[in-house]
Scaffold this motif. Sequence first.
Motif, PDB file in Angstrom:
ATOM      1  N   LEU A   1      -5.071  -2.858  -2.535  1.00 42.49           N
ATOM      2  CA  LEU A   1      -6.122  -2.742  -3.795  1.00 42.49           C
ATOM      3  C   LEU A   1      -6.335  -1.235  -3.996  1.00 42.49           C
ATOM      4  O   LEU A   1      -6.217  -0.765  -5.040  1.00 42.49           O
ATOM      5  CB  LEU A   1      -6.938  -3.708  -3.756  1.00 42.49           C
ATOM      6  N   GLU A   2      -7.002  -0.530  -2.899  1.00 44.10           N
ATOM      7  CA  GLU A   2      -7.204   0.649  -3.268  1.00 44.10           C
ATOM      8  C   GLU A   2      -6.398   1.829  -3.578  1.00 44.10           C
ATOM      9  O   GLU A   2      -6.261   2.367  -4.484  1.00 44.10           O
ATOM     10  CB  GLU A   2      -7.914   1.187  -1.881  1.00 44.10           C
ATOM     11  N   THR A   3      -5.322   1.553  -2.589  1.00 50.36           N
ATOM     12  CA  THR A   3      -4.153   2.562  -3.233  1.00 50.36           C
ATOM     13  C   THR A   3      -3.549   2.430  -4.346  1.00 50.36           C
ATOM     14  O   THR A   3      -3.056   2.998  -5.194  1.00 50.36           O
ATOM     15  CB  THR A   3      -2.919   2.602  -1.743  1.00 50.36           C
TER      16      THR A   3
ATOM     17  N   GLY B   1       0.802  -1.224  -0.076  1.00 54.57           N
ATOM     18  CA  GLY B   1      -0.098   0.064  -0.041  1.00 54.57           C
ATOM     19  C   GLY B   1       0.925   1.143   0.008  1.00 54.57           C
ATOM     20  O   GLY B   1       0.708   2.346  -0.852  1.00 54.57           O
TER      21      GLY B   1
ATOM     22  N   SER C   1      -8.837  -6.515   5.178  1.00 55.90           N
ATOM     23  CA  SER C   1      -8.460  -5.251   5.651  1.00 55.90           C
ATOM     24  C   SER C   1      -7.440  -4.518   4.607  1.00 55.90           C
ATOM     25  O   SER C   1      -7.410  -3.530   4.146  1.00 55.90           O
ATOM     26  CB  SER C   1      -8.575  -4.601   6.861  1.00 55.90           C
TER      27      SER C   1
ATOM     28  N   GLU D   1       1.464   3.907  -2.963  1.00 59.82           N
ATOM     29  CA  GLU D   1       0.851   5.357  -2.819  1.00 59.82           C
ATOM     30  C   GLU D   1       2.194   6.389  -3.243  1.00 59.82           C
ATOM     31  O   GLU D   1       2.183   7.488  -4.072  1.00 59.82           O
ATOM     32  CB  GLU D   1       0.562   5.699  -1.311  1.00 59.82           C
TER      33      GLU D   1
ATOM     34  N   CYS E   1      -4.851   0.935  -7.130  1.00 66.45           N
ATOM     35  CA  CYS E   1      -6.006   1.071  -8.324  1.00 66.45           C
ATOM     36  C   CYS E   1      -5.736   2.740  -8.298  1.00 66.45           C
ATOM     37  O   CYS E   1      -6.135   3.388  -9.539  1.00 66.45           O
ATOM     38  CB  CYS E   1      -7.184   0.878  -8.081  1.00 66.45           C
ATOM     39  N   GLU E   2      -5.599   3.642  -7.209  1.00 65.37           N
ATOM     40  CA  GLU E   2      -5.528   5.082  -7.304  1.00 65.37           C
ATOM     41  C   GLU E   2      -4.449   5.567  -8.183  1.00 65.37           C
ATOM     42  O   GLU E   2      -4.621   6.435  -8.825  1.00 65.37           O
ATOM     43  CB  GLU E   2      -5.475   5.761  -6.117  1.00 65.37           C
TER      44      GLU E   2
ATOM     45  N   PHE F   1      -7.727  -4.974   1.030  1.00 69.41           N
ATOM     46  CA  PHE F   1      -8.473  -3.586   0.453  1.00 69.41           C
ATOM     47  C   PHE F   1      -7.683  -2.483   0.316  1.00 69.41           C
ATOM     48  O   PHE F   1      -7.744  -1.633  -0.668  1.00 69.41           O
ATOM     49  CB  PHE F   1      -9.930  -3.665   0.940  1.00 69.41           C
ATOM     50  N   TYR F   2      -6.960  -2.285   1.489  1.00 70.84           N
ATOM     51  CA  TYR F   2      -6.151  -1.060   1.500  1.00 70.84           C
ATOM     52  C   TYR F   2      -4.972  -1.104   0.359  1.00 70.84           C
ATOM     53  O   TYR F   2      -4.833   0.142  -0.159  1.00 70.84           O
ATOM     54  CB  TYR F   2      -5.369  -0.870   2.956  1.00 70.84           C
TER      55      TYR F   2
END
Length: 464
Positions: A459-461, A410, A453, A414, A463-464, A456-457
Motif C-alpha cells: 500500500l505504501e509503495t 510493492g 506487514s 516502486e 500510494c507513493e 502495508f508495504y
Amino acid sequence: MEAILARLLLPDTQQVAAASADLRVAFKQPGVIPELCSVLTASQQVQVRQYAAVLLRKKFSKSRAWLKHSLTDRAMLKAGVLSSLVTEQEQSVRTALIQLVGSLAAHELGKGGAGWPELMALIQAKIGSGEGRDRVLGVLLVSVLAEVAGEQVRNSLKDFLQLFRKTLQDTEMEVCFHTIVAMTYFVQRCGSDEVSLFQQLIPAVLVKIEQIAAQDQDKAVEAIDIFDELIESEVAIVVPHVKPMVELCLRLGQDKDGVVEDALKIKAVTFLGRLTRLKKKTIVKHKLYIPMIQVMFEVMAKQEVDQDDPEQEEDDDDCPALAASQSLDILALNLPPEKYISALLSQVQPALESPSEQVQRAAYQAIAVSAEGCQEHIRAKYLPSFLAIMGKGIRDPRPMVRNAALYMLGQFAEFIQPEIAQHSQEILPVLLVQLDTSLQSLKPGEKESSTLSRIFYALETFCE
C-alpha cells in the motif's frame, strides 16, 4: 620480560593493568629487543612465545624503527627469527612468526633494505622438501610475502608463478590452498608480462578449489576470493576461464548431493552476480546467464520455512536464498532485458503451476527482483500478464505465496510507474480486502503477521 608477558595472560584485571604498565616501561628500554628474542626462543609457555612474536612485529611495524639498527644486528635478528620458525612446533606461534617474517621482509626487500637471500633460500628448501609440513611452511611464507611485501617482491613474480606450477600439484591440500591464497594477493601485482603464466595456472586452481571444497568448506570460501581479484584485475587474466569459473560456482550453488554448506553456496552465487556486472559481454556471448538464472532460482526455491508458523518470515539476512535473489537482481540490472526475461520465464512459468508453495514463492520473488532492471521491457510486453499473475498470488490462501505476491506488487509499484497506477481500480480493492481479512484475524496484543506487514508495504509503495 617473560614474567611481564605471563602476567598479561592472567584472568585478573588488576594484574593485567599492572603488567601493561610494566610493559610500556620495558618497551622504552634499549634491551627490550634482545629480551623479547630470548623469550621467543626459550619460554616454555606457548602463549608467551606467541605474544613475544606479536610484540616484535609491533616494534618493527615501521621501516624506520627497523632500519635504524645496524646491518649486523638486523642480520642476527633475521637469522634468529628464521631459526625459531624452523624449530617451532606450535601452530599459533608459527603463525605469529610468519607474520613477523613478512613485516621484516617488507623492510629488508624495500628501499634502504639489505635484502634477505636466506629467506628466499629457506622458501626454496621448504617447498622442495619431502615433508608435507615443510612444504606448507614454504608456501605460507610466500603467501605472507605476497600479502605484506607484494610490491617489494614484484620483480620475482615470474619465479613465484613458476613455483606455483609445482605447488598446485602437491598431494598436501594445505600446500594447494596456501598457493591459491598467495596467488590471490599477487593478482594485483600482475602485469602484461605475467598474464600468460598466470592464465596457465587457472585450470589447476579451479580443480583444487573443488577438491578443497570436498575437504574443508571454510577454506574453499577463502580460496574463492581469487575469483573476485581476477575479475577486477586491470589485465585480462580471467577472460579465457570465465566459463569454467561459472560452471564451478553453479555446481557449488546447485549442490546436487546436498553437502555444500550455506557459506560456500552464498559465496558461489554472490560471485556470479559480481561477475555478470563486470563481464556481462562474456556472460551473454557464451549464454552463461541461462544456467545462472536456473541455479539461482533453484536456490531461492529451496529456502526453508517453519511449517508450524508459515506466517513467520525468514529473518536470516545471510542465507543462500537471499544471496541468490540479490544476484538475480544484479543480472536483471545488467543483462539485455529480452534475454534475461526469456530465461527467467522458463523457470517462473512452470514454477507458478507447481504444487510446492516454496517453488511458487520463489517465482513471485524472482519476478519482483527483476522489476527494477527490466522495467521498460515489462512495461512494453509483460505488464498485463504479470499483473494477472500477481492478482492470483495475492488471493492465494497460503501465507508464503501471498506474501511473495505482495512483495512483487510493492516492487512493481516502486519501479513500474506510472503504468501500475493506471491499474489501481483492479489492485486496490484486492489489497483492501486482504487488509480487512488480516486485521480481523489479528488478536489484541498479538504481533502483526508478516502478511499484514507485506500489505502495508504494498500500500505504501503503491500510494507513493
